[in-house]
Design a protein around this motif. Structure first.
Motif, PDB file in Angstrom:
ATOM      1  N   MET A 158       0.752  -1.394   0.208  1.00 39.93           N
ATOM      2  CA  MET A 158       0.121   0.226  -0.443  1.00 39.93           C
ATOM      3  C   MET A 158       0.799   1.017   0.133  1.00 39.93           C
ATOM      4  O   MET A 158       1.678   1.638   1.296  1.00 39.93           O
ATOM      5  CB  MET A 158      -0.656  -0.413   1.146  1.00 39.93           C
ATOM      6  CG  MET A 158      -1.785   1.128   1.451  1.00 39.93           C
ATOM      7  SD  MET A 158      -3.227   0.737   2.417  1.00 39.93           S
ATOM      8  CE  MET A 158      -3.115   2.701   3.560  1.00 39.93           C
ATOM      9  N   GLN A 159       0.731   2.111  -1.060  1.00 46.84           N
ATOM     10  CA  GLN A 159       1.162   3.440  -1.251  1.00 46.84           C
ATOM     11  C   GLN A 159       0.420   4.061   0.534  1.00 46.84           C
ATOM     12  O   GLN A 159       0.065   4.357   0.681  1.00 46.84           O
ATOM     13  CB  GLN A 159       0.863   4.332  -2.096  1.00 46.84           C
ATOM     14  CG  GLN A 159       1.186   3.995  -3.464  1.00 46.84           C
ATOM     15  CD  GLN A 159       0.911   4.149  -4.435  1.00 46.84           C
ATOM     16  OE1 GLN A 159       0.255   5.495  -4.596  1.00 46.84           O
ATOM     17  NE2 GLN A 159       2.280   4.086  -5.637  1.00 46.84           N
ATOM     18  N   GLN A 160       2.161   4.709   0.537  1.00 47.26           N
ATOM     19  CA  GLN A 160       1.821   5.705   1.694  1.00 47.26           C
ATOM     20  C   GLN A 160       2.362   7.458   1.001  1.00 47.26           C
ATOM     21  O   GLN A 160       3.624   7.355   0.773  1.00 47.26           O
ATOM     22  CB  GLN A 160       2.208   5.665   3.038  1.00 47.26           C
ATOM     23  CG  GLN A 160       1.871   4.375   3.681  1.00 47.26           C
ATOM     24  CD  GLN A 160       2.455   4.099   5.420  1.00 47.26           C
ATOM     25  OE1 GLN A 160       3.837   4.118   5.285  1.00 47.26           O
ATOM     26  NE2 GLN A 160       2.202   3.022   6.150  1.00 47.26           N
ATOM     27  N   TRP A 161       1.796   8.803   2.069  1.00 43.02           N
ATOM     28  CA  TRP A 161       1.799   9.468   1.363  1.00 43.02           C
ATOM     29  C   TRP A 161       2.066   9.940   3.271  1.00 43.02           C
ATOM     30  O   TRP A 161       1.700  10.101   4.019  1.00 43.02           O
ATOM     31  CB  TRP A 161       0.683  11.097   0.556  1.00 43.02           C
ATOM     32  CG  TRP A 161       0.182   9.473  -0.661  1.00 43.02           C
ATOM     33  CD1 TRP A 161      -0.891   8.304  -0.734  1.00 43.02           C
ATOM     34  CD2 TRP A 161       0.830   9.550  -1.992  1.00 43.02           C
ATOM     35  NE1 TRP A 161      -0.521   8.091  -1.736  1.00 43.02           N
ATOM     36  CE2 TRP A 161       0.367   8.700  -2.361  1.00 43.02           C
ATOM     37  CE3 TRP A 161       1.761  10.517  -2.322  1.00 43.02           C
ATOM     38  CZ2 TRP A 161       0.799   8.471  -4.039  1.00 43.02           C
ATOM     39  CZ3 TRP A 161       2.219  10.097  -3.467  1.00 43.02           C
ATOM     40  CH2 TRP A 161       1.854   8.977  -4.438  1.00 43.02           C
ATOM     41  N   GLU A 162       3.687  11.511   2.614  1.00 47.21           N
ATOM     42  CA  GLU A 162       3.287  12.956   3.383  1.00 47.21           C
ATOM     43  C   GLU A 162       3.114  13.947   2.567  1.00 47.21           C
ATOM     44  O   GLU A 162       2.670  14.167   1.177  1.00 47.21           O
ATOM     45  CB  GLU A 162       5.090  12.885   3.371  1.00 47.21           C
ATOM     46  CG  GLU A 162       5.633  13.513   4.698  1.00 47.21           C
ATOM     47  CD  GLU A 162       6.764  13.901   4.298  1.00 47.21           C
ATOM     48  OE1 GLU A 162       7.557  14.581   5.517  1.00 47.21           O
ATOM     49  OE2 GLU A 162       8.055  12.944   4.117  1.00 47.21           O
ATOM     50  N   TYR A 163       2.168  14.353   3.631  1.00 47.79           N
ATOM     51  CA  TYR A 163       1.838  16.655   3.206  1.00 47.79           C
ATOM     52  C   TYR A 163       2.108  17.139   3.820  1.00 47.79           C
ATOM     53  O   TYR A 163       2.915  16.813   4.755  1.00 47.79           O
ATOM     54  CB  TYR A 163       0.082  16.100   3.622  1.00 47.79           C
ATOM     55  CG  TYR A 163      -1.034  14.711   2.625  1.00 47.79           C
ATOM     56  CD1 TYR A 163      -0.876  14.778   1.364  1.00 47.79           C
ATOM     57  CD2 TYR A 163      -1.218  13.720   3.209  1.00 47.79           C
ATOM     58  CE1 TYR A 163      -1.374  14.023   0.907  1.00 47.79           C
ATOM     59  CE2 TYR A 163      -1.200  12.187   2.509  1.00 47.79           C
ATOM     60  CZ  TYR A 163      -1.855  12.433   1.842  1.00 47.79           C
ATOM     61  OH  TYR A 163      -2.345  11.895   0.443  1.00 47.79           O
ATOM     62  N   LYS A 179       1.997  16.951  -1.428  1.00 48.41           N
ATOM     63  CA  LYS A 179       2.362  15.554  -1.448  1.00 48.41           C
ATOM     64  C   LYS A 179       3.188  14.797  -1.686  1.00 48.41           C
ATOM     65  O   LYS A 179       3.794  15.010  -3.112  1.00 48.41           O
ATOM     66  CB  LYS A 179       0.897  14.064  -1.383  1.00 48.41           C
ATOM     67  CG  LYS A 179       0.692  14.179  -2.749  1.00 48.41           C
ATOM     68  CD  LYS A 179      -0.561  13.293  -2.869  1.00 48.41           C
ATOM     69  CE  LYS A 179      -0.441  12.515  -4.026  1.00 48.41           C
ATOM     70  NZ  LYS A 179      -1.308  11.252  -4.837  1.00 48.41           N
ATOM     71  N   GLN A 231       5.347  11.118  -1.693  1.00 49.78           N
ATOM     72  CA  GLN A 231       5.081   8.958  -1.096  1.00 49.78           C
ATOM     73  C   GLN A 231       6.505   8.806  -0.269  1.00 49.78           C
ATOM     74  O   GLN A 231       7.705   9.203  -0.868  1.00 49.78           O
ATOM     75  CB  GLN A 231       5.217   8.572  -3.264  1.00 49.78           C
ATOM     76  CG  GLN A 231       5.539   6.818  -2.452  1.00 49.78           C
ATOM     77  CD  GLN A 231       5.135   6.160  -3.560  1.00 49.78           C
ATOM     78  OE1 GLN A 231       4.862   6.490  -4.804  1.00 49.78           O
ATOM     79  NE2 GLN A 231       5.121   4.710  -3.362  1.00 49.78           N
ATOM     80  N   ILE A 232       6.268   8.251   0.262  1.00 45.13           N
ATOM     81  CA  ILE A 232       7.352   8.170   1.570  1.00 45.13           C
ATOM     82  C   ILE A 232       7.754   6.723   1.253  1.00 45.13           C
ATOM     83  O   ILE A 232       6.994   5.192   0.962  1.00 45.13           O
ATOM     84  CB  ILE A 232       6.596   7.429   2.711  1.00 45.13           C
ATOM     85  CG1 ILE A 232       5.897   9.206   3.192  1.00 45.13           C
ATOM     86  CG2 ILE A 232       6.993   7.392   3.994  1.00 45.13           C
ATOM     87  CD1 ILE A 232       5.016   9.124   4.489  1.00 45.13           C
TER      88      ILE A 232
END
Length: 88
Positions: free
Chosen positions: A1-6, A85, A87-88
């Motif tokens: 699953m992709q994780q995002w930083e905002y 955003k 991607q982490i």
């Protein structure tokens, strides 16, 4: 699953003025707040340069909104709210 930083950037229209009037050629957008924290020397951080540098680090703009506050007896204050955003 992709994780995002905002990241939330608030940019303010800023310019030099003469006798309370801002000259159009002196106006530029400056990065005033990043994630709610005021930036030191924020009048030196242009939005254009900031977005270019963050793009090189993998950040992308996902939302862009403007807002103007009109105050009695003063010039209006204009802000741009930018959500980014990566991607982490």
């Amino acid at each position: 699953m992709q994780q995002w930083e905002y990241k939330l950037i608030i940019s303010e229209k800023h310019g030099k003025g003469i006798f309370g009037f801002t000259l159009p050629k002196e106006i530029s957008w400056k990065v005033h707040y990043i994630n709610g924290k005021a930036q030191k020397n924020w009048t030196d951080i242009t939005l254009y340069n900031y977005l270019n540098e963050e793009g090189k680090k993998g950040w992308e703009v996902i939302s862009f909104n403007s807002h103007m506050t009109i105050r009695t007896g003063a010039l209006p204050i204009e802000h741009i709210y930018i959500m980014m955003k990566r991607q982490i």
